[in-house]
Design a protein around this motif. Sequence first.
Motif, PDB file in Angstrom:
ATOM      1  N   GLU A   1      -3.370  -0.592   4.477  1.00  0.00           N
ATOM      2  CA  GLU A   1      -3.546  -2.028   4.568  1.00  0.00           C
ATOM      3  C   GLU A   1      -5.017  -2.350   4.813  1.00  0.00           C
ATOM      4  OE1 GLU A   1      -1.362  -3.762   7.756  1.00  0.00           O
ATOM      5  OE2 GLU A   1      -2.809  -3.145   9.283  1.00  0.00           O
TER       6      GLU A   1
ATOM      7  N   GLU B   1      -5.641 -10.085   5.150  1.00  0.00           N
ATOM      8  CA  GLU B   1      -4.346 -10.119   4.463  1.00  0.00           C
ATOM      9  C   GLU B   1      -4.489 -10.381   2.978  1.00  0.00           C
ATOM     10  OE1 GLU B   1      -0.040 -12.454   4.809  1.00  0.00           O
ATOM     11  OE2 GLU B   1      -1.620 -12.778   6.296  1.00  0.00           O
TER      12      GLU B   1
ATOM     13  N   ASN C   1      -4.852  -7.270   0.731  1.00  0.00           N
ATOM     14  CA  ASN C   1      -3.787  -6.280   0.592  1.00  0.00           C
ATOM     15  C   ASN C   1      -3.235  -6.222  -0.829  1.00  0.00           C
ATOM     16  OD1 ASN C   1      -3.799  -5.293   3.235  1.00  0.00           O
ATOM     17  ND2 ASN C   1      -2.475  -6.954   3.963  1.00  0.00           N
TER      18      ASN C   1
END
Length: 362
Positions: free
Chosen positions: A91, A95, A98
């Motif tokens: 990861e 975010e 990702n």
Amino acid sequence: MNTGSSTPVTTMSSTSDITGTSASSTSSGTDSGSSSTGSTATEETTTSGSSGVQIKFLSGDYQLDQQYVPYPSFIVLENSVPMSIARVKAECDTEESNSLIRYSLEKTGNFFVDSYSGDIYAANPNGGSTIGSICSNDDCRIVATATAGAASASITVYVEIIEENNILVINSKVEPTTVLNQLNENKNQTWFRLLNAQLKADAGYYRDEALNKLFITGRLTDSDGNARFLLRDELVNVASETEVDQDSISATEDVFINNRGGEESGSNTAVVVLAVLLGLLVLGVVAAILFLYRRPLLSRIKRTKASEPAGRIGQQRGNIVLKEKIIQTRDEYPETNVNQEIKINQGLESRSQPYSVVLTEK
């Protein structure tokens, strides 16, 4: 893990390799690639690119750069249905990055990886192989790389062969992730992975009432750095020292959900039931057709009876005439013996077929 057949263990990696590391910050064990113990051993394999995005692997043992994956020797690898050997998971620290992560492997002839999911598969074009026929010596050492733009990180995956006695069965209503976290809080330097999880066969229709059947493995690293997968009895002892519900731990439950005999018996019963149902269905269809077309069929039968061949009628009439002639001859010649030689052809010719009467004196 329906290990009684060739059922794939595709959830082995998707569950264990991701959720199996979520408790690593509280684990007290070490991996064979680490020289220290406790929380100080949880160094993460992290690199950053020119854009400042950092990427790290989560699936390694204790979140280190080594991932030891067990795979049963008795599972037959099929080529018609993809069967994941392991899964790596990385990861980014942001975010939105990702979705950019792509996975690749260093050159290897035995394995390949799904670049989006991180699932690792065995190169098995002919099918019917086991992990033992694919892995030998260092052939089951895989180096996987995750990239997201300019950022990248690598992890080494070791696929190790295990037997039935290396698998512990836990029946629990608790989510597998929670159970695994509790197991990895042990103080015995043992790293647990979820090999597979299935809903128990005799569970109810409702998920809340179901017992999750968890197939667990544990890898012990001793103080000398030697590591091995524990046997079932050893796994029970380690698990009994954690917060996992002790009643859910089974030291004797068979790993095979359905044994061979049960599968064959069930299959035979199913075949018999299907055959009976099919027979009833055919009979029902025939009966329905006869009922729907009963009037045309009856009319056809009547017409067939009414239109008998003329030859048959002529033959019947000829027989009657012959009988009358014979009786008349006997009446005219009561003192003689009458030997009859009658030849009658079939069909229409029988009506005009002659007959002969030979009279002999006594």
